[in-house]
Design a protein around this motif. Structure first.
Motif, PDB file in Angstrom:
ATOM      1  N   UNK A 195      -3.175  -2.565   3.909  1.00 29.16           N
ATOM      2  CA  UNK A 195      -3.609  -1.524   4.311  1.00 29.16           C
ATOM      3  C   UNK A 195      -3.280  -0.279   2.790  1.00 29.16           C
ATOM      4  N   UNK A 196      -1.255  -0.855   2.693  1.00 28.15           N
ATOM      5  CA  UNK A 196      -0.872   0.284   1.987  1.00 28.15           C
ATOM      6  C   UNK A 196      -1.036  -0.026  -0.066  1.00 28.15           C
ATOM      7  N   UNK A 197      -1.446  -1.791   0.659  1.00 27.88           N
ATOM      8  CA  UNK A 197      -2.183  -1.981  -1.411  1.00 27.88           C
ATOM      9  C   UNK A 197      -3.073  -1.491  -1.294  1.00 27.88           C
ATOM     10  N   UNK A 198      -3.835  -1.510  -0.848  1.00 19.66           N
ATOM     11  CA  UNK A 198      -5.427  -1.172  -0.944  1.00 19.66           C
ATOM     12  C   UNK A 198      -5.167   0.629  -1.136  1.00 19.66           C
ATOM     13  N   UNK A 199      -4.107   0.699  -0.440  1.00 19.62           N
ATOM     14  CA  UNK A 199      -4.252   2.407  -0.688  1.00 19.62           C
ATOM     15  C   UNK A 199      -3.587   2.768  -1.646  1.00 19.62           C
ATOM     16  N   UNK A 200      -2.742   1.528  -2.674  1.00 15.98           N
ATOM     17  CA  UNK A 200      -1.473   2.236  -3.941  1.00 15.98           C
ATOM     18  C   UNK A 200      -0.069   2.428  -3.569  1.00 15.98           C
ATOM     19  N   UNK A 201      -0.081   2.099  -2.462  1.00 15.78           N
ATOM     20  CA  UNK A 201       1.257   2.527  -2.175  1.00 15.78           C
ATOM     21  C   UNK A 201       2.032   1.737  -2.111  1.00 15.78           C
ATOM     22  N   UNK A 202       1.561   0.336  -2.389  1.00 18.60           N
ATOM     23  CA  UNK A 202       2.721  -1.106  -3.014  1.00 18.60           C
ATOM     24  C   UNK A 202       2.014  -1.394  -3.850  1.00 18.60           C
ATOM     25  N   UNK A 203       2.747  -1.398  -4.904  1.00 17.40           N
ATOM     26  CA  UNK A 203       2.382  -2.652  -5.961  1.00 17.40           C
ATOM     27  C   UNK A 203       1.814  -4.242  -6.380  1.00 17.40           C
ATOM     28  N   UNK A 204       2.560  -5.064  -5.246  1.00 15.61           N
ATOM     29  CA  UNK A 204       2.156  -6.315  -5.200  1.00 15.61           C
ATOM     30  C   UNK A 204       1.669  -6.957  -3.915  1.00 15.61           C
TER      31      UNK A 204
END
Length: 325
Positions: A195-204
């Motif tokens: 969820x956070x990856x899709x939101x851009x809060x996680x880089x990979x």
């Protein structure tokens, strides 16, 4: 002579009633639902594997298979619960490379023994990790990622399903092999990390079971941690092809039961799993998830597999430098 035979027959029947055969003393799978404990939240790759194989095993058993998500502590909460469950086949557990490999090396103390407190059922499938970045990430290749990480140490981060998860180890191994400093952000399962990856809060994120996110263009796949490209991702290069030689991961999934579960029950569950794995529909579903088909294993063969890979998993933890945080 006839009288003697009658007496002997009566004694034999009485003895059988008091000391029943090993088969009759070990009943088959109890009626009613079978509970499959999964040490990870709903929506993640482990949960997806469990629900797929559970649905197909239910058909073979003619009994419902209910998924019970016990997330937390790198899968250890689920393992603790399964180890304490009634040993009659009514409760089984989804075993993974974390529960039966990585955690023994990552944690200084466990409340269960991965081998002594469990009994084997069988191997389900294996799956290599895929390197994912947000859809709008400026990083379009492994080379670009490594160059940025080296230029800005500690700025990039990677998400995982928690301390001791396969994503945690894969990320730690990637960092060591690539010689980069990337911060680890553990979540309570892969689903919130995605969820956070899709939101851009996680880089990979390096994970398995993310095919639906890739196909829906919610994330981008940069590389596959396998010697060969995945049939489900023919256009995504391997890490070898992308310039990082030797980065391979192999997350496996299997089924175990609490120690003491009668052998006939283990065999019954193993037979149901084998029937499920031979179903072309399940094979297709696993392939679409990015998993690889496996040949059904017998009970003892699977336990030998688990024992053999545990030292390898521990060595992977040691080399990666990953620690339970």
């Amino acid at each position: 002579m006839a009288g003697k035979l009658s007496v002997l027959a009566v004694v034999a029947l009485a003895t059988a009633a008091v000391f029943p055969s090993s088969v009759s003393a070990q009943p088959p799978l109890p009626p009613g639902p079978v509970t499959m404990i999964v040490g990870w939240p709903a929506g993640g790759p482990s949960d997806a594997v469990a629900r797929l194989v559970g649905a197909h095993m239910a058909k073979a058993l003619n009994q419902p298979v209910m998924i019970d998500n016990r997330a937390g502590a790198g899968g250890n909460i689920g393992s603790d619960a399964a180890a304490r469950a009634r040993a009659d086949g009514s409760t089984i557990m989804l075993a993974t490379v974390a529960s039966h490999g990585l955690n023994s090396a990552l944690y200084t103390r466990l409340n269960h023994d991965p081998l002594k407190d469990f009994a084997p059922i069988g191997l389900i499938t294996t799956s290599p990790s895929v390197l994912l970045v947000p859809r709008d990430s400026p990083l379009h290749s492994v080379r670009e990622l490594i160059e940025k990480a080296r230029a800005q140490p500690g700025k990039l981060n990677y998400g995982s399903g928690g301390v001791g998860s396969s994503q945690h180890l894969a990320g730690a191994s990637f960092k060591k092999l690539a010689g980069v400093d990337i911060a680890h952000i553990p979540y309570k399962g892969t689903a919130p990390a995605m969820t956070d990856l899709m939101a851009g809060r996680v880089d990979l994120v390096l994970t398995t079971g993310a095919m639906s996110f890739i196909r829906s263009n919610k994330v981008r796949a940069l590389a596959v941690a396998a010697p060969r490209r995945l049939p489900a991702l023919p256009d995504v290069p391997t890490f070898d092809e992308a310039g990082l030689k030797g980065f391979h991961t192999d997350s496996w999934y299997g089924l175990v039961a609490p120690a003491g579960t009668p052998r006939p029950v283990l065999e019954q569950l193993n037979a149901a799993l084998a029937t499920a794995l031979r179903d072309p529909e399940l094979e297709r579903q696993f392939s679409e998830q990015g998993s690889l088909p496996v040949k059904p294993m017998g009970v003892d063969e699977f336990w030998n597999f688990v024992r053999k890979q545990m030292p390898t998993a521990a060595e992977q933890v040691r080399i990666s430098g990953a620690k339970a945080e």
